[in-house]
Write a protein that holds these residues in place. Structure first.
Motif, PDB file in Angstrom:
ATOM      1  N   ALA A 101       0.836  -1.207   0.000  1.00 43.44           N
ATOM      2  CA  ALA A 101       0.000   0.000   0.000  1.00 43.44           C
ATOM      3  C   ALA A 101       0.870   1.256   0.000  1.00 43.44           C
ATOM      4  CB  ALA A 101      -0.952   0.003   1.185  1.00 43.44           C
ATOM      5  N   ASP A 102       1.853   1.291   0.885  1.00 39.44           N
ATOM      6  CA  ASP A 102       2.729   2.464   0.972  1.00 39.44           C
ATOM      7  C   ASP A 102       3.635   2.573  -0.254  1.00 39.44           C
ATOM      8  OD1 ASP A 102       1.608   3.133   3.370  1.00 39.44           O
ATOM      9  OD2 ASP A 102       3.293   2.475   4.610  1.00 39.44           O
ATOM     10  N   CYS A 103       4.139   1.444  -0.719  1.00 36.92           N
ATOM     11  CA  CYS A 103       5.035   1.466  -1.875  1.00 36.92           C
ATOM     12  C   CYS A 103       4.322   2.002  -3.114  1.00 36.92           C
ATOM     13  CB  CYS A 103       5.563   0.053  -2.136  1.00 36.92           C
ATOM     14  SG  CYS A 103       6.783  -0.049  -3.468  1.00 36.92           S
ATOM     15  N   LEU A 104       3.138   1.498  -3.369  1.00 38.43           N
ATOM     16  CA  LEU A 104       2.394   1.946  -4.549  1.00 38.43           C
ATOM     17  C   LEU A 104       1.982   3.407  -4.435  1.00 38.43           C
ATOM     18  CD1 LEU A 104       0.231  -1.235  -5.180  1.00 38.43           C
ATOM     19  CD2 LEU A 104       2.153  -0.423  -6.566  1.00 38.43           C
ATOM     20  N   HIS A 114       5.362   9.948  -6.698  1.00 44.79           N
ATOM     21  CA  HIS A 114       6.727  10.416  -6.961  1.00 44.79           C
ATOM     22  C   HIS A 114       7.372   9.800  -8.202  1.00 44.79           C
ATOM     23  CE1 HIS A 114       7.220  12.582  -3.100  1.00 44.79           C
ATOM     24  NE2 HIS A 114       6.399  11.658  -2.644  1.00 44.79           N
ATOM     25  N   TRP A 115       6.681   8.860  -8.860  1.00 46.19           N
ATOM     26  CA  TRP A 115       7.353   8.178  -9.962  1.00 46.19           C
ATOM     27  C   TRP A 115       6.524   8.049 -11.229  1.00 46.19           C
ATOM     28  CZ3 TRP A 115      12.148   7.611 -10.971  1.00 46.19           C
ATOM     29  CH2 TRP A 115      12.577   6.712 -11.950  1.00 46.19           C
ATOM     30  N   ARG A 116       5.227   7.896 -11.087  1.00 40.83           N
ATOM     31  CA  ARG A 116       4.373   7.604 -12.242  1.00 40.83           C
ATOM     32  C   ARG A 116       4.644   8.557 -13.413  1.00 40.83           C
ATOM     33  NH1 ARG A 116      -0.825   5.314 -13.296  1.00 40.83           N
ATOM     34  NH2 ARG A 116      -1.146   4.800 -11.091  1.00 40.83           N
ATOM     35  N   THR A 117       4.746   9.843 -13.122  1.00 43.50           N
ATOM     36  CA  THR A 117       4.885  10.826 -14.195  1.00 43.50           C
ATOM     37  C   THR A 117       6.280  10.851 -14.818  1.00 43.50           C
ATOM     38  OG1 THR A 117       5.447  12.582 -12.629  1.00 43.50           O
ATOM     39  CG2 THR A 117       3.103  12.311 -13.215  1.00 43.50           C
ATOM     40  N   SER A 118       7.220  10.098 -14.259  1.00 41.48           N
ATOM     41  CA  SER A 118       8.570  10.086 -14.830  1.00 41.48           C
ATOM     42  C   SER A 118       8.582   9.414 -16.201  1.00 41.48           C
ATOM     43  CB  SER A 118       9.540   9.342 -13.904  1.00 41.48           C
ATOM     44  OG  SER A 118       9.304   7.944 -13.951  1.00 41.48           O
ATOM     45  N   ILE A 149      -1.615  -2.506 -10.896  1.00 46.47           N
ATOM     46  CA  ILE A 149      -1.343  -1.088 -10.617  1.00 46.47           C
ATOM     47  C   ILE A 149       0.069  -0.735 -11.076  1.00 46.47           C
ATOM     48  CG2 ILE A 149      -1.052   0.631  -8.790  1.00 46.47           C
ATOM     49  CD1 ILE A 149      -3.279  -0.894  -7.255  1.00 46.47           C
ATOM     50  N   GLY A 150       1.015  -1.626 -10.782  1.00 48.44           N
ATOM     51  CA  GLY A 150       2.386  -1.386 -11.214  1.00 48.44           C
ATOM     52  C   GLY A 150       2.515  -1.356 -12.721  1.00 48.44           C
ATOM     53  N   MET A 151       1.861  -2.282 -13.391  1.00 45.64           N
ATOM     54  CA  MET A 151       1.950  -2.315 -14.851  1.00 45.64           C
ATOM     55  C   MET A 151       1.367  -1.054 -15.466  1.00 45.64           C
ATOM     56  SD  MET A 151       1.390  -6.338 -15.907  1.00 45.64           S
ATOM     57  CE  MET A 151      -0.114  -6.608 -14.960  1.00 45.64           C
ATOM     58  N   GLU A 152       0.352  -0.497 -14.833  1.00 44.88           N
ATOM     59  CA  GLU A 152      -0.215   0.768 -15.322  1.00 44.88           C
ATOM     60  C   GLU A 152       0.802   1.902 -15.243  1.00 44.88           C
ATOM     61  OE1 GLU A 152      -3.618   1.430 -12.915  1.00 44.88           O
ATOM     62  OE2 GLU A 152      -4.811  -0.164 -13.852  1.00 44.88           O
ATOM     63  N   ILE A 182       7.021  -7.247 -14.416  1.00 46.76           N
ATOM     64  CA  ILE A 182       6.856  -8.101 -13.245  1.00 46.76           C
ATOM     65  C   ILE A 182       7.833  -9.265 -13.361  1.00 46.76           C
ATOM     66  CG2 ILE A 182       5.232  -9.372 -11.822  1.00 46.76           C
ATOM     67  CD1 ILE A 182       4.500  -6.410 -12.248  1.00 46.76           C
ATOM     68  N   SER A 183       8.760  -9.355 -12.410  1.00 53.04           N
ATOM     69  CA  SER A 183       9.807 -10.367 -12.458  1.00 53.04           C
ATOM     70  C   SER A 183       9.570 -11.441 -11.400  1.00 53.04           C
ATOM     71  CB  SER A 183      11.177  -9.719 -12.231  1.00 53.04           C
ATOM     72  OG  SER A 183      12.208 -10.683 -12.347  1.00 53.04           O
ATOM     73  N   PHE A 184       9.627 -12.688 -11.838  1.00 53.93           N
ATOM     74  CA  PHE A 184       9.421 -13.823 -10.933  1.00 53.93           C
ATOM     75  C   PHE A 184      10.737 -14.531 -10.683  1.00 53.93           C
ATOM     76  CE2 PHE A 184       5.231 -13.035 -12.676  1.00 53.93           C
ATOM     77  CZ  PHE A 184       4.438 -13.091 -11.538  1.00 53.93           C
ATOM     78  N   ALA A 185      10.906 -14.973  -9.433  1.00 56.59           N
ATOM     79  CA  ALA A 185      12.136 -15.633  -8.998  1.00 56.59           C
ATOM     80  C   ALA A 185      11.843 -17.085  -8.600  1.00 56.59           C
ATOM     81  CB  ALA A 185      12.747 -14.859  -7.829  1.00 56.59           C
TER      82      ALA A 185
END
Length: 260
Positions: A137-140, A146-150, A168-171, A176-179
């Motif tokens: 929640a806090d990260c997104l 602070h980052w989306r518009t970059s 949300i991240g893909m937007e 998305i990286s899987f380990a």
């Protein structure tokens, strides 16, 4: 094969007696490109991945202050990262983010250091590599503010969140990286998420020396050669061939980083 291991810590002491052989094993296993991660807390350790990137044409470097080490961040750290960002072999800022599982650094300080590095990455025109554990929640929220518009996007490394968090991240332009944990028997929820991620947004990684994949989970040290097991797991999840995962994830990384 021409697999890309999108996240590995190849400078660590686990490889001190075997590093050259470890890198050869990676090449023999079909790893064509590797993103080596450099983290502090010591100023001199921020650039530990850079010598590998300068020595080997198939290795690139990232650097950043991990949330575990946020409380140790000083102006010297930020100055060193600005200096490292001038090196064309340093292609990403990370891993950076938030970790509320261990709370090795106080959460307000983690957020402060995270935001400052986002400002630096934006100024340096570098995408970011995100570490987020139990802090989505806090990260997104911070990324949105602070980052989306970059327009620079980034990678959600070792993804273990929900499908909605991934969306949300893909937007915001994230891959998305899987380990190796996507192979674990108790990680069905993670495989369910991986099944829904569009093929053009996927990456695979080892996070070496951590998270050895099945069937080698009891192996103490993970290494880049084992990324093929992660790719095979993703192939099974997506019901496509290993060769297709190889091709797609490599294309995704090359497109994202604008590699020729």
């Amino acid at each position: 094969m021409d697999l890309i291991d999108s996240h590995a810590h190849i400078d660590v002491s686990d490889f001190d007696g075997d590093r050259e052989a470890m890198l050869e094993r990676a090449r023999s296993a079909g790893v064509g490109t590797l993103l080596a991660i450099g983290n502090g807390p010591e100023v001199e350790k921020l650039g530990v991945a850079v010598p590998f990137a300068e020595q080997y044409g198939w290795i690139y470097a990232a650097m950043g202050i991990h949330p575990h080490e946020a409380q140790h961040a000083t102006d010297a750290h930020y100055a060193e990262m600005d200096r490292l960002a001038q090196n064309p072999r340093v292609i990403a800022w990370g891993e950076i983010g938030l970790d509320y599982h261990y709370d090795h650094s106080p959460r307000p300080i983690q957020a402060q250091v995270f935001r400052r590095q986002l400002d630096q990455a934006r100024a340096g025109k570098r995408p970011i590599v995100i570490h987020c554990r139990e802090a989505w929640a806090d990260c997104l929220k911070i990324l949105d503010e602070h980052w989306r518009t970059s327009g620079l996007g980034g990678i959600f490394h070792c993804f273990a969140g929900t499908l909605e968090e991934a969306r949300i991240g893909m937007e915001m332009g994230f891959l998305i990286s899987f380990a190796g944990n996507v192979t674990y028997p108790k990680a069905q929820h993670l495989r369910d998420v991986a099944r829904e991620i569009p093929l053009d947004r996927l990456l695979v990684e080892t996070d070496a020396p951590y998270l050895s994949p099945e069937p080698l989970r009891k192996q103490k040290v993970n290494e880049p050669a084992l990324v093929v097991h992660v790719a095979a797991a993703v192939a099974s999840i997506k019901n496509i061939s290993l060769e297709e995962v190889d091709r797609l994830t490599t294309e995704n990384a090359r497109r994202f980083f604008r590699w020729r």
